[in-house]
Scaffold this active site. Structure first.
Site, PDB file in Angstrom:
ATOM      1  NE  ARG A  18      33.674  39.227  35.549  1.00  0.00           N
ATOM      2  CZ  ARG A  18      33.768  38.888  36.834  1.00  0.00           C
ATOM      3  NH1 ARG A  18      34.100  39.815  37.742  1.00  0.00           N
ATOM      4  NH2 ARG A  18      33.551  37.656  37.230  1.00  0.00           N
ATOM      5  CD  GLU A  74      42.959  36.232  34.689  1.00  0.00           C
ATOM      6  OE1 GLU A  74      42.165  35.576  33.992  1.00  0.00           O
ATOM      7  OE2 GLU A  74      43.225  35.954  35.879  1.00  0.00           O
ATOM      8  CG  ASN A  78      33.223  38.180  29.634  1.00  0.00           C
ATOM      9  OD1 ASN A  78      33.425  36.976  29.645  1.00  0.00           O
ATOM     10  ND2 ASN A  78      33.329  38.913  30.735  1.00  0.00           N
ATOM     11  CG  HIS A 178      49.107  47.692  47.507  1.00  0.00           C
ATOM     12  ND1 HIS A 178      49.908  48.772  47.781  1.00  0.00           N
ATOM     13  CD2 HIS A 178      47.834  48.184  47.495  1.00  0.00           C
ATOM     14  CE1 HIS A 178      49.174  49.863  47.927  1.00  0.00           C
ATOM     15  NE2 HIS A 178      47.901  49.535  47.752  1.00  0.00           N
ATOM     16  CD  GLU A 238      45.931  49.385  51.185  1.00  0.00           C
ATOM     17  OE1 GLU A 238      45.530  50.315  51.896  1.00  0.00           O
ATOM     18  OE2 GLU A 238      46.300  49.542  50.010  1.00  0.00           O
ATOM     19  CG  HIS A 265      40.228  35.639  40.434  1.00  0.00           C
ATOM     20  ND1 HIS A 265      39.495  35.402  39.288  1.00  0.00           N
ATOM     21  CD2 HIS A 265      41.538  35.472  40.065  1.00  0.00           C
ATOM     22  CE1 HIS A 265      40.314  35.098  38.285  1.00  0.00           C
ATOM     23  NE2 HIS A 265      41.568  35.140  38.745  1.00  0.00           N
ATOM     24  CD  GLU A 311      42.663  31.381  38.817  1.00  0.00           C
ATOM     25  OE1 GLU A 311      42.482  30.596  37.875  1.00  0.00           O
ATOM     26  OE2 GLU A 311      42.976  32.585  38.657  1.00  0.00           O
TER      27      GLU A 311
END
Length: 324
Positions: A18, A74, A78, A178, A238, A265, A311
């Protein structure tokens, strides 16, 4: 049903973070050589998703569809957080909310890479010359997430290496190597990631004097079998295990989705989403969201032993169509 899926086709696709201000965050990761490969806007739900990945002709996943890649980041924005002076993310490294640790990029010339980042005005949690570990650095993204920087040259000594002096860095050669998360019980976590998710334990680093172990996992062959080194890979996981945490009944890491939020996630893309979820069901995996829950029928979420969200999405190459 489960036989219609093969874990050798799975990929550790992305890591979700986020962010407060997407413009600043996208600019930072693009500065590190990543490209915005997909943006998904959900105005009705007041959030946008930005998927960034290495996509130069030299990149491992060059030209692949978004969910047929490894090493994607990703960014979730918000709406309104960029204008909220009180909004900050939990970077996962501050007590009492530790859990997620960092993402890591591997680079061609680590000294030149760090010099370039510093000259651009970005800050460091740890410079190459700080402390005893002079072959790794940690830059800070605009939200304070740690971005580890390591050399793709396994013999590089970093700040003390004459070969690192006076050379230029080429961002098109970088890898999103990683994602690190801390785990309470190494045995339980390794079982989940190798057996349930089908990953391979590629490398273990034991730091007995310091009281911790590092476990590097990924999809595909073990490095010892292929002769490659993990620093040239993308999309690894990791796990950091600090000795003794598994014996403390009250000990718990922060999953990033409880307040204060930050990391969201990791995501695994699979060859057959329905069959993969049927397999997870047979293996008695813990669910945060089954495919049939809620309105989003094309994503599911597992819970790992520490409560981190994993996910599960369809790899578009096997489906022949876009997920979104």
């Amino acid at each position: 049903m489960a036989s219609a899926t093969n874990t050798s086709n799975y990929k550790l696709n992305h890591t979700m973070l986020r962010v407060k201000d997407p413009k600043a965050s996208v600019k930072f990761y693009e500065f590190l050589g990543m490209s915005l490969v997909k943006k998904l806007a959900f105005p009705d739900n007041k959030f946008d998703l930005y998927f960034l990945a290495y996509d130069s002709p030299k990149a491992v996943s060059h030209g692949a569809s978004t969910f047929d890649r490894e090493g994607v980041i990703e960014l979730t924005h918000n709406y309104g957080t960029e204008d909220d002076p009180n909004y900050t993310v939990n970077n996962g490294n501050k007590e009492p909310h530790r859990g997620f640790g960092h993402v890591c990029i591997s680079v061609d010339h680590i000294q030149a890479c760090c010099d370039r980042i510093e000259q651009a005005g970005y800050k460091f949690q740890k410079k190459l010359t700080d402390g005893r570990m002079r072959n790794i650095a940690f830059a800070l993204d605009p939200d304070g997430y740690w971005v580890e920087i390591v050399s793709q040259n396994i013999k590089s000594t970093g700040a003390d290496d004459p070969a690192e002096q006076g050379v230029e860095t080429d961002v098109s050669t970088y890898r999103m190597n990683h994602t690190m998360i801390r785990v309470k019980d190494a045995e339980k976590s390794l079982k989940f990631y190798t057996e349930t998710l089908g990953m391979t334990l590629l490398r273990t680093h034991e730091a007995k004097e310091a009281g911790f172990n590092l476990y590097f996992l990924g999809y595909g062959a073990n490095d010892n079998e292929t002769g490659s080194i993990t620093a040239h890979r993308e999309g690894l996981l990791e796990l950091t295990w600090n000795y003794g945490t598994e014996k403390d009944a009250d000990f718990k890491y922060h999953d990033g989705n409880s307040e204060p939020q930050g990391f969201g996630h990791i995501c695994v893309s699979v060859d057959n989403l329905d069959a993969a979820c049927a397999r997870f069901e047979q293996m008695q995996a813990n669910w945060k969201k089954r495919l049939t829950d809620g309105r989003m029928k094309n994503v599911a979420f597992l819970l790992d032993p520490d409560g981190y969200w994993v996910e599960v999405v369809q790899n578009e190459r096997f489906a022949g169509k876009e997920n979104f």
